[in-house]
Design a protein around this motif. Structure first.
Motif, PDB file in Angstrom:
ATOM      1  N   GLY A 168      28.707  46.726 -14.010  1.00  0.00           N
ATOM      2  CA  GLY A 168      29.151  45.593 -13.203  1.00  0.00           C
ATOM      3  C   GLY A 168      28.530  45.523 -11.812  1.00  0.00           C
ATOM      4  O   GLY A 168      28.829  44.609 -11.046  1.00  0.00           O
ATOM      5  N   LEU A 169      27.647  46.460 -11.465  1.00  0.00           N
ATOM      6  CA  LEU A 169      27.000  46.388 -10.145  1.00  0.00           C
ATOM      7  C   LEU A 169      25.880  45.359 -10.176  1.00  0.00           C
ATOM      8  O   LEU A 169      25.277  45.093 -11.226  1.00  0.00           O
ATOM      9  CB  LEU A 169      26.387  47.743  -9.759  1.00  0.00           C
ATOM     10  CG  LEU A 169      27.323  48.925  -9.547  1.00  0.00           C
ATOM     11  CD1 LEU A 169      26.568  50.073  -8.876  1.00  0.00           C
ATOM     12  CD2 LEU A 169      28.553  48.551  -8.724  1.00  0.00           C
ATOM     13  N   THR A 170      25.571  44.799  -9.016  1.00  0.00           N
ATOM     14  CA  THR A 170      24.401  43.934  -8.899  1.00  0.00           C
ATOM     15  C   THR A 170      23.164  44.825  -8.748  1.00  0.00           C
ATOM     16  O   THR A 170      23.284  46.011  -8.392  1.00  0.00           O
ATOM     17  CB  THR A 170      24.511  43.050  -7.644  1.00  0.00           C
ATOM     18  OG1 THR A 170      24.502  43.911  -6.495  1.00  0.00           O
ATOM     19  CG2 THR A 170      25.792  42.212  -7.645  1.00  0.00           C
ATOM     20  N   ALA A 171      21.997  44.241  -8.970  1.00  0.00           N
ATOM     21  CA  ALA A 171      20.746  45.002  -8.790  1.00  0.00           C
ATOM     22  C   ALA A 171      20.626  45.483  -7.346  1.00  0.00           C
ATOM     23  O   ALA A 171      20.174  46.603  -7.085  1.00  0.00           O
ATOM     24  CB  ALA A 171      19.549  44.139  -9.180  1.00  0.00           C
ATOM     25  N   GLU A 172      21.060  44.655  -6.408  1.00  0.00           N
ATOM     26  CA  GLU A 172      20.991  45.039  -4.994  1.00  0.00           C
ATOM     27  C   GLU A 172      21.851  46.286  -4.723  1.00  0.00           C
ATOM     28  O   GLU A 172      21.439  47.203  -4.011  1.00  0.00           O
ATOM     29  CB  GLU A 172      21.519  43.858  -4.167  1.00  0.00           C
ATOM     30  CG  GLU A 172      21.063  43.858  -2.750  1.00  0.00           C
ATOM     31  CD  GLU A 172      21.671  42.694  -1.974  1.00  0.00           C
ATOM     32  OE1 GLU A 172      22.710  42.139  -2.400  1.00  0.00           O
ATOM     33  OE2 GLU A 172      21.098  42.355  -0.942  1.00  0.00           O
ATOM     34  N   GLN A 173      23.029  46.320  -5.320  1.00  0.00           N
ATOM     35  CA  GLN A 173      23.904  47.488  -5.146  1.00  0.00           C
ATOM     36  C   GLN A 173      23.296  48.724  -5.814  1.00  0.00           C
ATOM     37  O   GLN A 173      23.333  49.817  -5.258  1.00  0.00           O
ATOM     38  CB  GLN A 173      25.295  47.205  -5.735  1.00  0.00           C
ATOM     39  CG  GLN A 173      26.096  46.207  -4.908  1.00  0.00           C
ATOM     40  CD  GLN A 173      27.395  45.783  -5.585  1.00  0.00           C
ATOM     41  OE1 GLN A 173      27.468  45.717  -6.818  1.00  0.00           O
ATOM     42  NE2 GLN A 173      28.409  45.488  -4.796  1.00  0.00           N
TER      43      GLN A 173
END
Ligand SMILES: O=C(CO)COP(=O)(O)O
Length: 271
Positions: A168-173
């Motif tokens: 569920g993390l974004t690529a940025e995270q």
């Protein structure tokens, strides 16, 4: 750890000291002062190699005061956080409080939390998200025990922990996240995984991140190795391509030893 053509690192190496449940707030300040003096004597370039400490919760306010008062370049973090933000959770610590204390990082899912406190992959995923909600960089820890290593399923075991942790993390995270591979059989035992073991897992983790997100993201995520790291073995570990830092337990309680670990470049082995 790879360097670019202009001699800087592609990813800033992170030398992190996990004090675990050692050092009360008075001892912690003494240790941090010694560490800061030693590194400043050695003209350590913190922009080139980041040095971070992870004291017990009760030490963090003192650490913040010292770091801010003396304008130290060291960063610091906590060893755990609650997946909740506030409320009736006796004994737990919110990421909001850690943010307020100037923490940059928080460990999530250290094997001692997974084993002793029974923290599940689902809970740890919620803790990773809580860290990001409070602008803390999670250092997600993963790694296998001896039985899994002996069965030869250590790569799959570790990757499964990481897949669950980053769900569920974004690529940025994911690019900002730090991941620490810590084989449990090498923690506090004097047994150190060989540099090639550390590289095998770090390369597998990076490949997994490329699958889950994309190659550019995976190229940014910093991957650490932890387990009986000392001044005598750090250089060989840091020379591995996908290893971007180390998470040090016992040896981080000795300022001289930890400073020597942070200065691994001065004793890099060749060949
Ligand atoms: O668990 C560790 C760091 O988080 C490793 O501990 P040791 O360096 O004492 O083996």
């Amino acid at each position: 750890m790879t360097t670019s053509t202009n001699g800087t690192f592609d990813r800033t190496p992170l030398i992190a000291g996990n004090w675990k449940m050692n050092m009360d707030h008075v001892q912690g300040i003494t240790l941090l002062q010694k560490l800061a003096w030693t590194l400043s004597d050695a003209r350590h370039d913190f922009a080139r190699v980041e040095v971070s400490v992870f004291p017990p919760f009760t030490d963090i306010r003192g650490v913040q005061t010292l770091v801010q008062g003396d304008k130290l370049k060291l960063s610091y973090g906590a060893q755990d956080l609650s997946e909740q933000d506030a409320g009736a959770y006796t004994g737990d610590i919110s990421g909001a409080f850690l943010n307020k204390l100037g923490c940059s990082y928080v460990l999530v899912g250290h094997s001692e939390r997974r084993e002793i406190h029974g923290e599940s992959d689902e809970l740890l995923n919620a803790k990773v998200k809580a860290a990001f909600r409070h602008e803390l960089t999670p250092v997600l820890c993963a790694g296998e025990g001896l039985q899994v290593r002996q069965a030869g399923t250590h790569v799959e075991h570790t990757l499964a922990q990481i897949r669950a942790g980053v769900a569920g993390l974004t690529a940025e995270q994911a690019a900002e996240l730090v991941i620490a591979y810590e084989p449990i059989w090498a923690i506090g035992t004097g047994e150190v995984a060989g540099p090639s073991d550390a590289q095998e897992l770090c390369a597998a983790i990076r490949a997994e991140l490329a699958e889950l997100f994309d190659a550019a993201t995976a190229a940014k995520t910093r991957l650490l190795y932890g387990g009986s790291v000392k001044a005598a073995n750090v250089a060989a570990i840091m020379a591995e391509r996908d290893v971007d830092g180390v998470l040090v337990g016992g040896a981080s309680l000795d300022a001289g030893e930890f400073a020597t670990i942070a200065r691994f470049e001065s004793h890099l082995v060749t060949g």
